[in-house]
Design a protein around this motif. Structure first.
Motif, PDB file in Angstrom:
ATOM      1  N   ARG A 203       1.067  -0.965   0.263  1.00  0.00           N
ATOM      2  CA  ARG A 203       0.122   0.192  -0.176  1.00  0.00           C
ATOM      3  C   ARG A 203       0.815   1.318   0.521  1.00  0.00           C
ATOM      4  NH1 ARG A 203      -5.112   0.662   0.428  1.00  0.00           N
ATOM      5  NH2 ARG A 203      -5.357  -1.161   1.549  1.00  0.00           N
ATOM      6  N   ASP A 204       2.102   1.372   0.387  1.00  0.00           N
ATOM      7  CA  ASP A 204       2.751   2.612   0.870  1.00  0.00           C
ATOM      8  C   ASP A 204       4.176   2.524  -0.187  1.00  0.00           C
ATOM      9  OD1 ASP A 204       0.645   3.494   3.138  1.00  0.00           O
ATOM     10  OD2 ASP A 204       2.725   2.204   4.563  1.00  0.00           O
ATOM     11  N   ALA A 205       3.726   1.154  -0.715  1.00  0.00           N
ATOM     12  CA  ALA A 205       5.448   1.272  -1.926  1.00  0.00           C
ATOM     13  C   ALA A 205       4.936   2.088  -3.094  1.00  0.00           C
ATOM     14  CB  ALA A 205       5.572  -0.538  -2.459  1.00  0.00           C
ATOM     15  N   GLU A 206       6.453   3.088  -3.898  1.00  0.00           N
ATOM     16  CA  GLU A 206       5.925   3.523  -4.783  1.00  0.00           C
ATOM     17  C   GLU A 206       5.330   2.355  -6.035  1.00  0.00           C
ATOM     18  OE1 GLU A 206       9.420   5.841  -5.323  1.00  0.00           O
ATOM     19  OE2 GLU A 206       9.153   7.155  -3.046  1.00  0.00           O
ATOM     20  N   ASP A 207       6.327   1.771  -6.229  1.00  0.00           N
ATOM     21  CA  ASP A 207       6.431   0.590  -7.132  1.00  0.00           C
ATOM     22  C   ASP A 207       5.923  -0.487  -6.322  1.00  0.00           C
ATOM     23  OD1 ASP A 207       6.512  -1.306  -9.492  1.00  0.00           O
ATOM     24  OD2 ASP A 207       7.892   0.144  -9.968  1.00  0.00           O
ATOM     25  N   GLN A 208       4.761  -0.827  -6.634  1.00  0.00           N
ATOM     26  CA  GLN A 208       4.262  -2.602  -6.111  1.00  0.00           C
ATOM     27  C   GLN A 208       4.353  -3.516  -6.452  1.00  0.00           C
ATOM     28  OE1 GLN A 208       0.068  -2.517  -5.818  1.00  0.00           O
ATOM     29  NE2 GLN A 208      -0.085  -0.957  -3.764  1.00  0.00           N
ATOM     30  N   ALA A 209       4.635  -3.371  -8.271  1.00  0.00           N
ATOM     31  CA  ALA A 209       5.172  -4.069  -8.609  1.00  0.00           C
ATOM     32  C   ALA A 209       7.061  -4.836  -8.513  1.00  0.00           C
ATOM     33  CB  ALA A 209       5.240  -4.404 -10.501  1.00  0.00           C
ATOM     34  N   LEU A 210       7.656  -3.739  -7.777  1.00  0.00           N
ATOM     35  CA  LEU A 210       8.949  -4.120  -7.548  1.00  0.00           C
ATOM     36  C   LEU A 210       8.670  -5.257  -6.542  1.00  0.00           C
ATOM     37  CD1 LEU A 210      10.436  -1.004  -8.857  1.00  0.00           C
ATOM     38  CD2 LEU A 210      11.070  -3.292  -9.986  1.00  0.00           C
ATOM     39  N   VAL A 211       7.443  -4.707  -5.130  1.00  0.00           N
ATOM     40  CA  VAL A 211       7.317  -5.285  -4.333  1.00  0.00           C
ATOM     41  C   VAL A 211       7.168  -6.874  -4.454  1.00  0.00           C
ATOM     42  CG1 VAL A 211       6.879  -5.154  -1.780  1.00  0.00           C
ATOM     43  CG2 VAL A 211       7.212  -3.499  -2.879  1.00  0.00           C
ATOM     44  N   LEU A 212       6.760  -7.058  -5.374  1.00  0.00           N
ATOM     45  CA  LEU A 212       5.836  -8.313  -5.889  1.00  0.00           C
ATOM     46  C   LEU A 212       7.050  -9.336  -6.469  1.00  0.00           C
ATOM     47  CD1 LEU A 212       3.128  -9.994  -6.235  1.00  0.00           C
ATOM     48  CD2 LEU A 212       2.486  -9.221  -8.338  1.00  0.00           C
ATOM     49  N   ASP A 213       8.028  -8.358  -7.085  1.00  0.00           N
ATOM     50  CA  ASP A 213       8.722  -9.376  -7.649  1.00  0.00           C
ATOM     51  C   ASP A 213       9.468  -9.791  -6.493  1.00  0.00           C
ATOM     52  OD1 ASP A 213       8.086  -9.552 -10.492  1.00  0.00           O
ATOM     53  OD2 ASP A 213       8.987  -7.869 -10.855  1.00  0.00           O
ATOM     54  N   LYS A 214      10.198  -8.940  -5.477  1.00  0.00           N
ATOM     55  CA  LYS A 214      10.880  -9.308  -5.011  1.00  0.00           C
ATOM     56  C   LYS A 214      10.607  -9.836  -3.975  1.00  0.00           C
ATOM     57  CE  LYS A 214      13.517  -6.907  -0.562  1.00  0.00           C
ATOM     58  NZ  LYS A 214      13.348  -5.497  -0.132  1.00  0.00           N
ATOM     59  N   VAL A 215       9.640 -10.382  -3.284  1.00  0.00           N
ATOM     60  CA  VAL A 215       8.531 -11.556  -2.819  1.00  0.00           C
ATOM     61  C   VAL A 215       8.467 -12.901  -3.102  1.00  0.00           C
ATOM     62  CG1 VAL A 215       6.222 -12.313  -1.531  1.00  0.00           C
ATOM     63  CG2 VAL A 215       6.910  -9.955  -1.451  1.00  0.00           C
ATOM     64  N   LYS A 216       8.096 -12.776  -4.184  1.00  0.00           N
ATOM     65  CA  LYS A 216       8.249 -13.877  -5.144  1.00  0.00           C
ATOM     66  C   LYS A 216       9.506 -14.324  -5.419  1.00  0.00           C
ATOM     67  CE  LYS A 216       4.935 -14.061  -9.053  1.00  0.00           C
ATOM     68  NZ  LYS A 216       4.968 -13.412  -9.843  1.00  0.00           N
ATOM     69  N   PHE A 217      10.218 -13.523  -5.571  1.00  0.00           N
ATOM     70  CA  PHE A 217      11.722 -14.240  -5.759  1.00  0.00           C
ATOM     71  C   PHE A 217      12.293 -14.782  -4.694  1.00  0.00           C
ATOM     72  CE2 PHE A 217      16.494 -14.142  -5.708  1.00  0.00           C
ATOM     73  CZ  PHE A 217      16.406 -14.447  -6.521  1.00  0.00           C
ATOM     74  N   ALA A 218      12.129 -14.136  -3.982  1.00  0.00           N
ATOM     75  CA  ALA A 218      12.160 -14.737  -2.072  1.00  0.00           C
ATOM     76  C   ALA A 218      10.843 -15.947  -1.911  1.00  0.00           C
ATOM     77  CB  ALA A 218      12.056 -14.105  -1.140  1.00  0.00           C
ATOM     78  N   LEU A 219       9.752 -16.045  -1.829  1.00  0.00           N
ATOM     79  CA  LEU A 219       9.712 -17.429  -1.843  1.00  0.00           C
ATOM     80  C   LEU A 219      10.663 -18.913  -2.616  1.00  0.00           C
ATOM     81  CD1 LEU A 219       5.639 -15.992  -2.043  1.00  0.00           C
ATOM     82  CD2 LEU A 219       6.759 -16.836  -0.078  1.00  0.00           C
ATOM     83  N   SER A 220      10.638 -18.627  -4.152  1.00  0.00           N
ATOM     84  CA  SER A 220      10.851 -19.587  -4.860  1.00  0.00           C
ATOM     85  C   SER A 220      12.047 -19.852  -4.609  1.00  0.00           C
ATOM     86  CB  SER A 220      11.051 -18.338  -6.372  1.00  0.00           C
ATOM     87  OG  SER A 220      11.655 -17.762  -6.581  1.00  0.00           O
TER      88      SER A 220
END
Length: 286
Positions: A203-220
């Motif tokens: 919600r507070d991120a400037e770029d939600q897509a970047l946060v999502l990519d970061k989380v997805k990579f860490a999950l993998s």
């Protein structure tokens, strides 16, 4: 931890508002019904707690004992050997030898020992709480470490080192993160840590897509991730988070009957968290 305390008080009020004899009867009755039990060690005599733990073990349910410091370490060991999961903290116990013995007793009884560290990392050895190196020792002994950054900032490198210590000991680091997700997740993922985060990371991120990519990579890469959602985020974003392997816990169920969020919440509830992945209550963000 005020929110946590209110939940604990609510769960235990049926014992606290009655006479001691009735409290014991209520506890044993609930245990005999095969219910999972969460109870503070100062609400009952040791003998009652031990009887209840033994009943819970026979019924195949979990008995979560909140250590307030009332019992001595030998009593905690007895309860742990009987099968009680011990939930202690820096507010209740700070002797490594005691905790090491309690944890060994938990392993013997097929139970777990969880430790919540409330204070800062940089404290003096004689302060009555664990130093940072002491926390590493707890992790290496196999105790499940729980931390939050709600009141104290947590250095990412030290979190990595604690996650490594827990990995060596066969347990997990469970970290509750508030605010933007700015720390590196690489090493935490490598060592199989659990991270609980609020929807603020998106919600507070400037770029939600970047946060999502970061989380997805860490999950993998092996991270275990739990997203706590209160007000709601874009449904497609939440679908992406869930499909990547993260758990989503909705703290509110007040969605319109045909809301996509309501249907997503129903799907999210079908995935159950490992009980070791949170401190007592899955929906609480300490």
């Amino acid at each position: 931890m005020e929110k946590d305390k209110s939940v604990m008080e609510k769960e235990n009020k049926k014992y606290m508002n009655t006479e001691p004899e009735d409290q014991a009867s209520e506890l044993l009755y609930s245990t005999r019904q095969g219910e999972d039990i969460t109870v503070r060690d100062d609400l009952h005599d040791f003998s009652i707690l031990l009887d209840a733990v033994k009943v819970a073990r026979r019924k195949g349910s979990r008995f979560r004992l909140i250590d307030t410091g009332k019992l001595d370490s030998s009593q905690l060991e007895w309860l742990a050997k009987a099968g009680a999961d011990v939930y202690t903290s820096s507010e209740a116990r700070s002797d490594f030898i005691e905790l090491e013995l309690v944890n060994k007793a938990c392993k013997t009884g097929g139970a777990t020992c969880a430790y919540f560290h409330h204070g800062p990392f940089d404290i003096e050895e004689e302060s009555g709480s664990f130093s940072y190196s002491g926390l590493q020792d707890l992790g290496r002994s196999g105790i499940y470490l729980h931390l939050t950054n709600r009141q104290e900032e947590r250095d990412g490198i030290r979190l990595d080192e604690l996650a490594f210590a827990c990995r060596r000991g066969g347990s997990w680091l469970v970290y509750y993160h508030h605010g933007l997700l700015e720390l590196s997740l690489d090493e935490l993922a490598r060592y199989g840590a659990w991270i609980h985060a609020t929807e603020q990371i998106f919600r507070d991120a400037e770029d939600q897509a970047l946060v999502l990519d970061k989380v997805k990579f860490a999950l993998s890469a092996g991270l275990r991730f739990v997203l706590h959602v209160e007000k709601g985020l874009d449904v497609s974003l939440l679908h992406d988070v869930m499909s990547s392997g993260a758990f989503i816990l909705f703290t509110s169920s007040l969605f319109e009957s045909q809301s996509p969020l309501r249907m997503l919440a129903k799907k999210a509830r079908q995935r159950k968290l490992d009980f070791r992945a949170y401190y007592l209550y899955p929906n609480i963000m300490p």
